[in-house]
Enzyme design. Structure first.
Site, short mmCIF file in Angstrom:
data_model
loop_
_atom_site.label_atom_id
_atom_site.label_comp_id
_atom_site.label_asym_id
_atom_site.label_seq_id
_atom_site.Cartn_x
_atom_site.Cartn_y
_atom_site.Cartn_z
N ARG A 52 29.69 6.76 83.34
CA ARG A 52 29.50 5.26 82.90
C ARG A 52 30.68 5.00 82.36
O ARG A 52 31.92 3.36 82.29
CB ARG A 52 28.78 4.70 82.03
CG ARG A 52 27.99 5.41 81.09
CD ARG A 52 26.64 5.29 80.66
NE ARG A 52 25.75 6.02 80.79
CZ ARG A 52 24.59 5.96 80.79
NH1 ARG A 52 23.93 5.43 79.52
NH2 ARG A 52 23.77 6.85 82.23
N LYS B 70 25.35 20.47 78.78
CA LYS B 70 24.22 20.91 79.21
C LYS B 70 24.26 21.80 79.43
O LYS B 70 25.04 22.79 78.14
CB LYS B 70 24.88 20.17 81.22
CG LYS B 70 25.15 19.03 80.88
CD LYS B 70 25.36 19.37 83.05
CE LYS B 70 25.84 18.01 83.56
NZ LYS B 70 24.75 16.62 82.95
N1 BES Z 1 26.14 13.56 86.44
C1 BES Z 1 25.46 14.12 85.37
C2 BES Z 1 24.15 12.75 86.28
C3 BES Z 1 23.58 14.04 87.32
C4 BES Z 1 22.63 15.10 87.10
C5 BES Z 1 24.02 14.20 88.62
C6 BES Z 1 21.86 15.36 88.09
C7 BES Z 1 23.38 15.08 89.92
C8 BES Z 1 22.33 15.19 89.33
C9 BES Z 1 25.83 12.70 84.72
O1 BES Z 1 26.71 12.50 83.99
C10 BES Z 1 24.53 12.62 83.04
O2 BES Z 1 25.07 14.11 82.17
N2 BES Z 1 23.75 11.80 83.07
C11 BES Z 1 22.90 11.97 81.81
C12 BES Z 1 23.01 10.71 81.00
C13 BES Z 1 21.97 10.86 79.74
C14 BES Z 1 22.77 11.66 78.59
C15 BES Z 1 22.00 9.52 79.24
C16 BES Z 1 21.54 12.51 82.12
O3 BES Z 1 21.03 11.98 83.58
O4 BES Z 1 21.00 13.01 81.51
ZN ZN Z 2 27.38 14.22 82.62
#
Ligand code: BES
Ligand code: ZN
Ligand code: ZN
Length: 444
Positions: free
Chosen positions: A292, A218
């Site tokens: 997921r 991230k």
């Molecule tokens: N934990 C995150 C989603 C999230 C985002 C939770 C903001 C709380 C606040 C999840 O694991 C994630 O990183 N999802 C990605 C998916 C993408 C890589 C397809 C996302 O939402 O960017």
């Molecule tokens: Zn994630």
């Protein structure tokens, strides 16, 4: 006097008249969310004062006073998380008296309402505490310890599986996510078994005690607050803790995948192909779509082990896309059963939690096809990301369970970067009130 002090009828405005020991608060009405919000503002306005006793007595409109909302607003509104301040503030004990002379409820009914609302609201606050606890102090093993402790206290069965046992069960999707962490992943299974249950429900929670994104790291900004990624699993804990005290007449299984997603020499990688518990293979396109993968194995475990049930719901801070779709206050709900969604909508309205429904359609179906494995873990476009994430989970739902399943993406409401309504900065405890209301409704 009130006008002079700048008091207006804008919702939540307060004025404390210290000469007469009277607190004024403006509310849109004496019902539901309006009253919860004003009750929260009222109690918050006393937090810095030395008042420890509060009498609430209405001169008029007794019959309009929603006692449940009042108590809920007071308990949820009085929450703060100061454990990490160097001078940890002791939570101020307050005595609150509510004088009620209306004719809507009997004494017994009032006591029942207050008992239930206190259990529910205190467990929402417990979930807030868990989610707010920093990742250096709250990692999978601690979540498992908590689960064991709650089980003993609240009359639940508890089984914990470490990595060795998960290996034996073939849960390689979940294991891969946690591989680069120094903290061992934990699969937590809590069971509540009342006598003569009227139904059986499985609740699953994403318990990412930290989500750095893994090798698909991230950005610095979006990593901040990713301690909130355990909010789904924490909500499941909060629900499990409430069942006995609320006398819920349903058998409930709470299953939590507690994992930390980190980087390191042995981290799982984009391009890896993982084999889930049910034998399905997953080509990893993005290690930040880890929730997921964890839930896929947990869904397999739940269906294999619990076998028969009426409903299976999963709770997860799964996608940023659900926040794009619905904003910060509303959780996204998806599934194949329209009448079940209606029941959830009714429980949402009654509990005060906000839900929105996102639709599937046939054109999403091939989005997760892989050239080399059974599926990929992320679609090629970000558009509709909350839906494609849900459709990934759908691939792990057995045919006979399709209509029993709903997916709750709580990424929006689980964690607040600024307070709203009776929700403080940080964790909100999203999901707990909604599901307890749903359980109450289906057994009444
Ligand atoms: N934990 C995150 C989603 C999230 C985002 C939770 C903001 C709380 C606040 C999840 O694991 C994630 O990183 N999802 C990605 C998916 C993408 C890589 C397809 C996302 O939402 O960017
Ligand atoms: Zn994630
Ligand atoms: Zn995540």
């Amino acid at each position: 006097m009130l006008a002079k002090a700048g008091f207006t009828l804008k919702e939540g405005t307060t004025y404390l008249d210290i000469h007469h020991n009277v607190l004024y608060v403006a509310s849109r009405s004496l019902q539901g969310e309006d009253l919860k919000i004003s009750a929260a503002k009222a109690i918050q306005s006393l937090q810095k004062s030395s008042f420890t006793t509060l009498f609430i007595a209405l001169k008029h409109y007794h019959d309009k006073l929603d006692v449940k909302a009042l108590a809920e607003g007071l308990i949820l509104g009085d929450y703060y998380f100061h454990q990490y301040k160097h001078e940890a503030k002791k939570h101020q004990e307050r005595k609150i008296f509510i004088a009620y002379s209306g004719s809507l409820y009997t004494q017994k009914k009032l006591e029942e309402i207050l008992h239930d609302v206190e259990i529910i609201s205190r467990n929402v606050n417990l979930v807030r505490d868990i989610v707010n606890t920093p990742p250096q102090d709250y990692y999978p093993f601690i979540m498992a310890l908590d689960a064991k402790y709650f089980a003993k206290r609240d009359g639940l069965e508890c089984t914990i599986f470490g990595e060795h046992l998960m290996q034996e069960m073939g849960m390689h999707a979940m294991l891969s996510v946690g591989r680069a962490s120094v903290h061992e992943s934990q699969l937590i299974h809590l069971t509540y078994r009342p006598e003569n249950p009227k139904g059986k429900i499985v609740l699953l929670g994403k318990g990412l005690t930290y989500d750095s994104g893994g090798l698909s790291l991230k950005s610095a900004d979006s990593m901040v607050s990713m301690k909130c990624d355990k909010a789904g699993g924490s909500a499941v804990l909060g629900v499990m803790c409430s069942l006995k005290a609320l006398n819920i007449e349903c058998e409930v299984h709470g299953i939590i995948g507690a994992v930390e997603n980190m980087i390191g020499g042995n981290a799982y990688k984009p391009d890896d192909v993982l084999r889930a518990k049910n034998g399905m293979t997953i080509e990893v396109k993005n290690t930040d779509a880890e929730g997921r993968l964890v839930l896929a194995d947990c869904l397999c475990y739940a269906q294999d082990e619990v076998k028969t049930f009426d409903y299976i719901f999963d709770f997860a801070t799964l996608t940023g896309a659900s926040i794009v779709a619905f904003g910060n206050h509303t959780m996204a709900v998806m599934g194949h059963n329209e009448s079940l969604k209606k029941k959830i909508n009714a429980a949402a309205i009654e509990s005060g939690e906000l839900v929105g429904f996102l639709p599937y359609n046939r054109y999403f179906e091939n989005e997760l096809d892989s050239e080399i494995a059974d599926m990929v873990n992320t679609a090629s476009t970000r558009q509709g990301g909350a839906i494609t994430a849900s459709l990934f989970l759908d691939r792990f739902i057995k045919e006979e369970n399709k209509k029993k399943w709903l997916h709750f993406d709580i990424a929006g409401p689980a964690y607040a970067h600024k307070p709203w309504g009776y929700n403080p900065y940080g964790a909100s405890g999203a999901g707990v009130r909604l599901i307890l209301q749903f359980l109450k409704n289906i057994t009444k």
